[in-house]
Scaffold this active site. Structure first.
Site: not given
Ligand code: GAL
Length: 952
Positions: A90, A135-136, A193-194, A247, A283, A349
């Protein structure tokens, strides 16, 4: 259109070349691509470089979370060594742009240098320049100055459009220069992004794509769709490829044993959204973020450990994914004011490579899978195989099978029927293929075992080198041909059965070099069956049998396989076993130069083509020969290192801004009905307000509408007297007798901005105001004239090297107290732990601690170091840590969980003098102060030269 045309043309052009390459089962190494221009195409199976299929096994990395260029290279080498062939990055707009029209790509922002390093390390790159990245991080990557636009972000609003075009005009040409099509190594470009939500704007997406193309981007584009929602797969605004994220465990690490399930239906979902895209997970969960008050990254790493990698990554590969990016591969540090609202300093992380840039057991688990993918190219083109009836004899288990339609190689991924089950199961597996049908393992009283959370992928019907692998119940890690011998590395859990069957025209001779293996040859089928229990490293040599070359089998436990390293050189592959890390291998003449690190003294075993001498970090290794044609030596481990105590602390209290007669004439004037700090160019960290009003003696209180963000705080003083603090809007009573009638009175407010929100749902959440918003004094008859002061210069940053996120608006920061060599001779001497009451410092105020320390870490030792805060008794403090002027984090003892702060080499002078400054703000409800502060090593690794230890 253009890309499609090029794709068809190239598919035709490369058909012949491809036919030759398939049987070779070789994967293109990024290193082979140096300096030449190439093409990137795709079909529903995989990406293709110059018409050759390539699996993408990628690790996410954020250079802006590692402010040290030396350590960028370290991270790149470790990513490559961990079996990844790509890195996904990123690019954080805010990090480069302190002010509209101002961009910085130098120093720690030099992405040209970064991309050069990725190439040097032999990695492909997936670039993701946003404009929005999530990206927090603060505002999900939007720069502070964007707060002062009005059009809706992430739409075609004219001022937002002008803003993102400005960023893309800067960043795209740099990225374009590094594309593989121009001799670089960038292979894919992400747009947005998303991007979901009711107001999503196809014109905006299309403009991002058009802008990229106009800026020279000609590698395929893609978008990262939230959770396989099928958005931006076709129509206006759809990039070239469809990709999505996933995730499955979520982000709460407090109960590491609690798991979600492996996502299912991926192939169906992707084909429905985009029949022409390969299965691309832009991701995939590689760990988890953690928040203020969270359970800490040790738990995240435990939750998403090697067992998670095995179950969840094999779980998606067995559904046909051929492009997978682990988010994060290396997380890094939210140094300065980088964290978005709710996130703390560490962004470790729980990733494969930890914040201190160390390989964790997860990296080894990723490596084993990554090596297999890059070795067995058949895995890049597979179709689902319907396994009928009872493929597994134990119903608690299930199998996903995929077969390469061209040469029949089949991948059997065994997992629990309930994918997050932790039961201990054994089974036999029924497989079919070109070589026949088998129930495996064939040997009576042996089985395949999934003991707790585990998944295994077995390869069957596979030709490599001069060998035919019928099947193995050990997992294949890699194979190579070295010195005219085929060598294959297989592995399984310690104590579990293994059965490997190879086919020969006649009975071969089998020599067990180490360990215990039984073997049986079947004349009818030509099958040679080897049976063994995984234990240490078992080695077998198979010769004759009609094969053109001998085969060496390394049959290791998981742990043995962890320490096997593959490198490609001009002289062919180099296989090394033993050390913690092999960074690089290169050949000159008959000399092999290995660079790497050890975490303990270890045997090293090397297999390389036509090599007569070997150096380790430049020192010649004494070599002994092993039976299988490899060379053996021994490497030394790291020395112990001594870190100094932190003593000699100096102490000084500040916050003169609260006093009535403080000179604020140089401050920025603010409007009472809009006190938002962002409106005045102060976007991050601490900010001071001073409100002057002419008193009448009837004023009773002040109501402050304020928002310092989650776990934030603001304190209010009236004419120097503290009248309270809060984290949300509140009314503060004026104590009797403080307002001076007929004279100037001053309200002083110190606030912190704990970070702007992200814009995950495209709903402008990132614009939630910070600092004070409005203020009203009850009983006042004259207006209040407000002044505001944040970081020196605001958007016109003074400290250009450290940048916009480093320094904010505390008095000490504005006066440079955090900088090295600041003269503290007038400060008080104190020892830690320290209570402010001892120094008559007010508990609600700000005080600084400062000292120096000297490090003497030898150059050939890598000892990542952190700063540890002991929890102080009966206090609530927020402490900002500065090392050599760099803002390396925030400690809040009463919130947690973080108490150790990583400081990368370069920021930290590991051979020299360092300056540490800590600005502590007390909550005002208890005494202020600071606990003991100590230097903590994360680990010690030797990069010493070889030759210091005799060969075995
Ligand atoms: C995704 C997003 C990333 C980050 C991740 C969680 O949804 O695309 O930028 O926020 O979640 O770490």
């Amino acid at each position: 259109m253009m890309i499609n045309f090029v794709r068809i043309f190239l598919a035709l052009l490369f058909t012949t070349a491809y036919l030759f390459s398939v049987d070779m089962d070789q994967t293109l190494e990024a290193a082979e691509l140096q300096g030449k221009s190439h093409t990137v195409t795709w079909d529903k199976y995989s990406l293709l470089i110059d018409g050759q299929r390539l699996p993408i096994w990628s690790a996410e990395f954020h250079y802006w979370r590692l402010p040290s260029r030396t350590m960028w290279m370290d991270a790149m080498q470790k990513i490559k060594a961990s079996g990844f062939n790509a890195v996904s990055i990123y690019f954080d707009w805010a990090y480069h742009s302190p002010k509209q029209g101002v961009y910085d790509f130098t120093g720690i922002r030099d992405i040209d240098a970064l991309l050069d390093m990725t190439k040097q390390a032999g990695l492909y790159v997936i670039v993701r320049p946003g404009p929005y990245i999530n990206a927090e991080t603060d505002s999900g990557g939007f720069p502070g100055w964007l707060q002062n636009t009005t059009g809706k972000a992430r739409t075609s609003a004219p001022d937002y459009t002008a803003a993102y075009r400005e960023w893309l005009s800067q960043v795209n040409p740099i990225l374009a220069r590094h594309q593989i099509t121009r001799g670089g190594n960038v292979i894919l470009y992400q747009v947005e992004n998303e991007y979901f939500g009711p107001d999503r704007d196809a014109n905006y997406m299309q403009d991002l794509i058009d802008k990229a193309k106009a800026g020279g981007i000609d590698v395929p584009t893609f978008h990262n769709d939230v959770n396989l929602g099928g958005l931006w797969a076709s129509g206006k605004g759809a990039p070239d490829l469809y990709a999505f994220d996933s995730y499955p465990l979520g982000f709460d690490c407090s109960k590491p044993a609690e798991w979600g399930k492996v996502p299912v239906g991926i192939e169906k979902g992707v084909r429905a959204a985009s029949p022409t895209s390969p299965i691309f997970i832009a991701e995939y969960q590689g760990g988890s973020f953690d928040k203020w008050g969270g359970s800490g990254y040790a738990k995240c790493r435990e939750k998403t450990g090697p067992d998670f990698i095995n179950v969840f990554y094999k779980g998606v590969l067995s559904q046909g994914a051929t492009l997978v990016n682990a988010y994060m591969g290396y997380g890094g540090t939210n140094w300065g004011w980088l964290p978005g609202a709710t996130y703390y300093t560490s962004y470790d992380y729980g990733a494969s490579i930890d914040e201190a840039i160390r390989l964790t057991p997860k990296a080894y688990a990723m490596k084993k899978i990554g090596y297999m993918l890059q070795t067995v190219n058949s895995a890049t083109k597979t179709e689902h195989v319907e396994v009928k009836g009872t493929a597994v004899t134990n119903p608690a288990l299930t199998v996903n099978a995929r077969r390469n339609p061209d040469h029949g190689t089949t991948f059997w991924t065994l997992m629990h029927a309930v994918s997050n089950s932790a039961s201990d199961e054994t089974t036999k597996l029924k497989i079919t293929g070109k070589d026949g049908s088998y129930t495996i393992p064939q040997k009576p009283d042996t089985s395949i075992r999934l003991n707790g959370r585990d998944s295994k992928t077995f390869v069957s019907g596979y030709s490599f080198g001069a060998q035919r692998l019928v099947y193995s119940t050990s997992e294949l890690m890699t194979h190579k041909t070295i010195n005219n011998q085929d060598i294959a590395v297989l592995y399984g859990r310690n104590g579990e059965d293994g059965e490997t069957v190879l086919r020969y025209a006649a009975e071969p001779s089998v020599e067990v070099l180490t360990g215990t293996v039984t073997h049986a040859y079947d004349n009818k089928t030509g099958d040679l069956r080897l049976n063994y229990t995984h234990s240490g490293m078992t080695k077998v040599k198979i010769s004759g049998g009609g094969a053109d070359r001998n085969l060496i089998l390394w049959l290791g436990t998981d742990e043995e396989a962890d320490r096997v390293w593959m490198n490609e050189t001009e002289r062919g592959p180099v296989l090394v076993r033993g050390p913690y890390l092999v960074r690089t291998a290169s050949v000159s003449g008959n000399d092999l130069a290995l660079m790497g690190d050890t975490d303990r003294s270890t045997e090293i075993e090397i297999l390389a083509n036509g090599i007569s001498s070997v150096t380790w970090n430049g020192g010649k290794l004494p070599l002994a020969a092993a039976q299988d044609g490899s060379m053996l030596s021994v490497l030394g481990g790291p020395p112990e290192i001594q870190l100094p105590e932190l003593t000699g602390w100096k102490f000084k209290t500040e916050a003169p801004e609260k006093e009535i007669n403080f000179d604020d004439s140089g401050w920025t004037t603010a409007k009472a009905d809009n006190l938002r700090m962002d409106a005045y160019g102060y976007h991050y960290g601490y900010v001071w307000y001073r409100g002057h009003f002419k008193g009448n003696g009837q004023e009773t209180n002040i109501t402050l509408h304020a928002n310092p963000g989650d776990y934030g705080r603001y304190h209010v003083w009236l004419n120097g007297t503290f009248i309270g603090g809060s984290d949300s809007p509140e009314t503060f009573k004026f104590p009797a007798g403080i307002v001076k009638a007929g004279q100037d009175n001053v309200i002083g407010v110190l606030a912190v901005n704990m970070g702007h929100n992200q814009d995950f749902e495209s709903d402008e959440a990132w614009r939630e105001p910070r600092g004070l918003i409005t203020a009203a004094i009850s009983g006042a008859t004259s207006p209040t004239n407000w002044k505001i002061q944040g970081a020196p210069g605001g958007e016109n940053i003074v400290d250009k090297t450290r940048g916009i996120f480093n320094t904010s608006g505390l008095y000490g920061e504005r006066k440079g107290w955090h900088l090295p060599r600041f003269n503290t001779s007038s400060w008080h001497d104190v020892t830690l732990p320290h209570d402010w009451s001892e120094a008559s410092a007010p508990g609600e105020g700000v005080s600084w601690y400062k000292t120096q320390f000297t490090l003497n870490v030898p150059d050939d030792v890598d000892a990542p170091i952190g700063i540890h805060f002991d929890k102080p008794d009966n206090k609530k403090i927020r402490a900002r840590l500065f090392i050599n002027g760099w803002n390396m984090g925030m400690y809040m003892n009463h919130v947690g969980p973080q108490s150790t702060f990583y400081v990368p080499k370069e920021i930290l002078h590991t051979n020299g003098v360092n300056d540490i400054s800590i600005a502590v703000w007390g909550e005002g409800t208890e005494d202020g102060g600071l606990g003991r502060i100590a230097l903590t090593p994360y680990g010690v690794y030797s990069k010493a030269r070889g030759g210091s230890v005799a060969a075995p």
